[in-house]
Design a protein around this motif. Structure first.
Motif, PDB file in Angstrom:
ATOM      1  N   GLN A 120       1.585  12.271   9.702  1.00 20.00           N
ATOM      2  CA  GLN A 120       0.618  13.563   9.521  1.00 20.00           C
ATOM      3  C   GLN A 120      -0.666  13.332   9.017  1.00 20.00           C
ATOM      4  O   GLN A 120      -1.323  14.172   9.570  1.00 20.00           O
ATOM      5  CB  GLN A 120       1.396  14.530   8.726  1.00 20.00           C
ATOM      6  CG  GLN A 120       1.094  16.006   9.089  1.00 20.00           C
ATOM      7  CD  GLN A 120       1.708  16.080  10.811  1.00 20.00           C
ATOM      8  OE1 GLN A 120       2.825  15.955  10.954  1.00 20.00           O
ATOM      9  NE2 GLN A 120       0.816  16.898  11.581  1.00 20.00           N
ATOM     10  N   LEU A 121      -1.045  12.530   8.121  1.00 27.33           N
ATOM     11  CA  LEU A 121      -2.298  12.588   7.563  1.00 27.33           C
ATOM     12  C   LEU A 121      -3.024  11.192   8.086  1.00 27.33           C
ATOM     13  O   LEU A 121      -2.415  10.316   8.288  1.00 27.33           O
ATOM     14  CB  LEU A 121      -2.250  12.390   5.959  1.00 27.33           C
ATOM     15  CG  LEU A 121      -1.679  13.648   5.188  1.00 27.33           C
ATOM     16  CD1 LEU A 121      -1.400  13.246   3.694  1.00 27.33           C
ATOM     17  CD2 LEU A 121      -2.266  14.940   5.765  1.00 27.33           C
ATOM     18  N   PRO A 122      -4.214  11.310   8.310  1.00 26.44           N
ATOM     19  CA  PRO A 122      -5.049  10.121   8.716  1.00 26.44           C
ATOM     20  C   PRO A 122      -5.209   9.193   7.816  1.00 26.44           C
ATOM     21  O   PRO A 122      -5.227   9.135   6.788  1.00 26.44           O
ATOM     22  CB  PRO A 122      -6.539  10.935   8.909  1.00 26.44           C
ATOM     23  CG  PRO A 122      -6.567  12.007   7.778  1.00 26.44           C
ATOM     24  CD  PRO A 122      -4.977  12.423   7.839  1.00 26.44           C
ATOM     25  N   PRO A 123      -4.750   8.034   8.442  1.00 27.02           N
ATOM     26  CA  PRO A 123      -4.425   6.533   7.552  1.00 27.02           C
ATOM     27  C   PRO A 123      -5.888   6.258   6.883  1.00 27.02           C
ATOM     28  O   PRO A 123      -5.819   5.689   5.834  1.00 27.02           O
ATOM     29  CB  PRO A 123      -3.980   5.664   8.616  1.00 27.02           C
ATOM     30  CG  PRO A 123      -4.463   5.986   9.966  1.00 27.02           C
ATOM     31  CD  PRO A 123      -4.297   7.500   9.853  1.00 27.02           C
ATOM     32  N   ASP A 124      -6.995   6.486   7.397  1.00 22.89           N
ATOM     33  CA  ASP A 124      -8.219   5.929   6.842  1.00 22.89           C
ATOM     34  C   ASP A 124      -9.112   7.068   5.809  1.00 22.89           C
ATOM     35  O   ASP A 124     -10.113   6.598   5.464  1.00 22.89           O
ATOM     36  CB  ASP A 124      -9.071   5.252   7.968  1.00 22.89           C
ATOM     37  CG  ASP A 124      -8.447   4.277   8.772  1.00 22.89           C
ATOM     38  OD1 ASP A 124      -7.982   3.372   8.265  1.00 22.89           O
ATOM     39  OD2 ASP A 124      -8.836   4.256  10.031  1.00 22.89           O
ATOM     40  N   LYS A 125      -8.430   8.184   5.962  1.00 24.59           N
ATOM     41  CA  LYS A 125      -9.161   9.026   5.168  1.00 24.59           C
ATOM     42  C   LYS A 125      -8.772   9.081   3.755  1.00 24.59           C
ATOM     43  O   LYS A 125      -7.424   8.898   3.461  1.00 24.59           O
ATOM     44  CB  LYS A 125      -8.823  10.465   5.663  1.00 24.59           C
ATOM     45  CG  LYS A 125      -9.409  11.775   4.706  1.00 24.59           C
ATOM     46  CD  LYS A 125      -8.938  12.938   5.213  1.00 24.59           C
ATOM     47  CE  LYS A 125      -9.386  14.104   4.470  1.00 24.59           C
ATOM     48  NZ  LYS A 125      -8.781  15.223   4.710  1.00 24.59           N
ATOM     49  N   PRO A 126      -9.517   8.939   2.691  1.00 24.76           N
ATOM     50  CA  PRO A 126      -9.054   9.049   1.370  1.00 24.76           C
ATOM     51  C   PRO A 126      -8.522  10.465   0.990  1.00 24.76           C
ATOM     52  O   PRO A 126      -9.126  11.370   0.678  1.00 24.76           O
ATOM     53  CB  PRO A 126     -10.331   8.747   0.460  1.00 24.76           C
ATOM     54  CG  PRO A 126     -11.387   8.416   1.367  1.00 24.76           C
ATOM     55  CD  PRO A 126     -10.886   9.000   2.693  1.00 24.76           C
ATOM     56  N   CYS A 127      -7.097  10.331   0.934  1.00 29.49           N
ATOM     57  CA  CYS A 127      -6.325  11.586   0.618  1.00 29.49           C
ATOM     58  C   CYS A 127      -5.779  11.751  -0.830  1.00 29.49           C
ATOM     59  O   CYS A 127      -5.716  10.644  -1.261  1.00 29.49           O
ATOM     60  CB  CYS A 127      -5.120  11.739   1.593  1.00 29.49           C
ATOM     61  SG  CYS A 127      -5.811  12.148   3.278  1.00 29.49           S
TER      62      CYS A 127
END
Length: 306
Positions: A120-127
């Motif tokens: 669900q979350l973008p893999p390359d974005k720092p989350c």
């Protein structure tokens, strides 16, 4: 020593002892024997035995002390103690995690929770992710291994459980997981009960207690030995699911995700609670057995007041 017994002889005797006590008797006794052998100071780490090693060396002799330790473990297994606790470890997401009686035993069903967050979350974005009630740290560590740029905060009310979490974090040399002790969202506050200086979360995940105290399943299998604090919830098992659903929106970014594992009979109730709290884009996912197991939904686009 004349009294020493071979590995093959021990395994055969132990199989007879545990007959009808486990669906995986041969595997159990092999793993218990390997646990005893791995503690031998005579074996360097690079030579620690495997199941294949046992088959290749059936005539290996064990000392009296090793035999006694092995039979202690077999006796505990005969009483029903979970094999994961006797081995001190359990595989989850392809990772060998330390566990003990202070943590739940990670189960394959919970891997679905990890999978949904990763998808669900973008893999390359720092989350920034919060894993509430982390136990052994299984969910947090799996996410941290898959997404090194993510920052994971793993919380638990149990100091003993967090000790295991920290050992697992250290064993995988992870620098993107932080542990915090406290009761659910209180763990996200500092000692002065003021909001900690971190952004709101891209996702909150949890496998909370969701078994009602009168459920018959508590009287059988591994659940008899797992920490009741990590299993039991009032309100027909919905107590902590309800609490998390109501409070998570105060900590989520706009459109941040909440993902929860729950009992298969609780899917409709969880959905109703999420919609009642104005979450959007509700999703339900089934486990490998086809049971509704994980629910997810997004914050309604606003940051709620603290």
């Amino acid at each position: 020593m004349a009294n020493n017994i071979s590995a093959q002889s021990l395994l055969l005797r132990a199989e007879l002892c545990l007959r009808n006590k486990s669906p995986t008797v041969r595997l159990d006794v092999e793993l218990l024997l390997l646990t005893v052998l791995s503690e031998s100071p005579a074996l360097p780490t690079a030579m620690l035995p495997s199941r294949g090693w046992l088959y290749a060396h059936p005539d290996t002799l064990l000392s009296n002390a090793q035999c006694n330790k092995f039979w202690e473990l077999v006796d505990l297994r005969h009483q029903g103690h979970p094999i994961a606790y006797l081995l001190g470890q359990k595989e989850f997401w392809g990772l060998s995690l330390q566990v003990d009686q202070h943590t739940l035993i990670p189960r394959p069903e919970t891997e679905l929770l990890v999978d949904m967050v990763l998808k669900q979350l973008p893999p390359d974005k720092p989350c920034c992710i919060a894993d509430l009630g982390t136990g052994s740290g299984a969910i947090a560590i799996a996410l941290a291994k898959e997404r090194p740029r993510w920052q994971i905060i793993a919380t638990d009310i149990s100091h003993a459980a967090l000790q295991i979490t920290n050992r697992n974090i250290q064993s995988f040399q992870l620098t993107n997981v932080t542990c915090r002790q406290g009761d659910w969202f209180a763990a996200l506050l500092d000692i002065n009960q003021a909001a900690i200086d971190i952004p709101h979360f891209d996702a909150i995940v949890s496998n909370p207690p969701y078994i009602a105290p009168d459920e018959p399943c508590l009287q059988s299998g591994d659940l008899r030995f797992e920490p009741k604090q990590a299993l039991l919830a009032g309100d027909n098992g919905l107590q902590y699911l309800r609490l998390i659903i109501m409070q998570a929106k105060h900590h989520l970014l706009p459109s941040g995700w909440l993902w929860l594992e729950h009992g298969y009979q609780q899917a409709e109730a969880v959905k109703a609670l999420m919609l009642e709290e104005s979450y959007q884009n509700y999703k339900l996912h089934v486990d490998l057995a086809g049971h509704p197991r994980v629910s997810g939904a997004q914050n309604d686009g606003t940051i709620a007041n603290q």
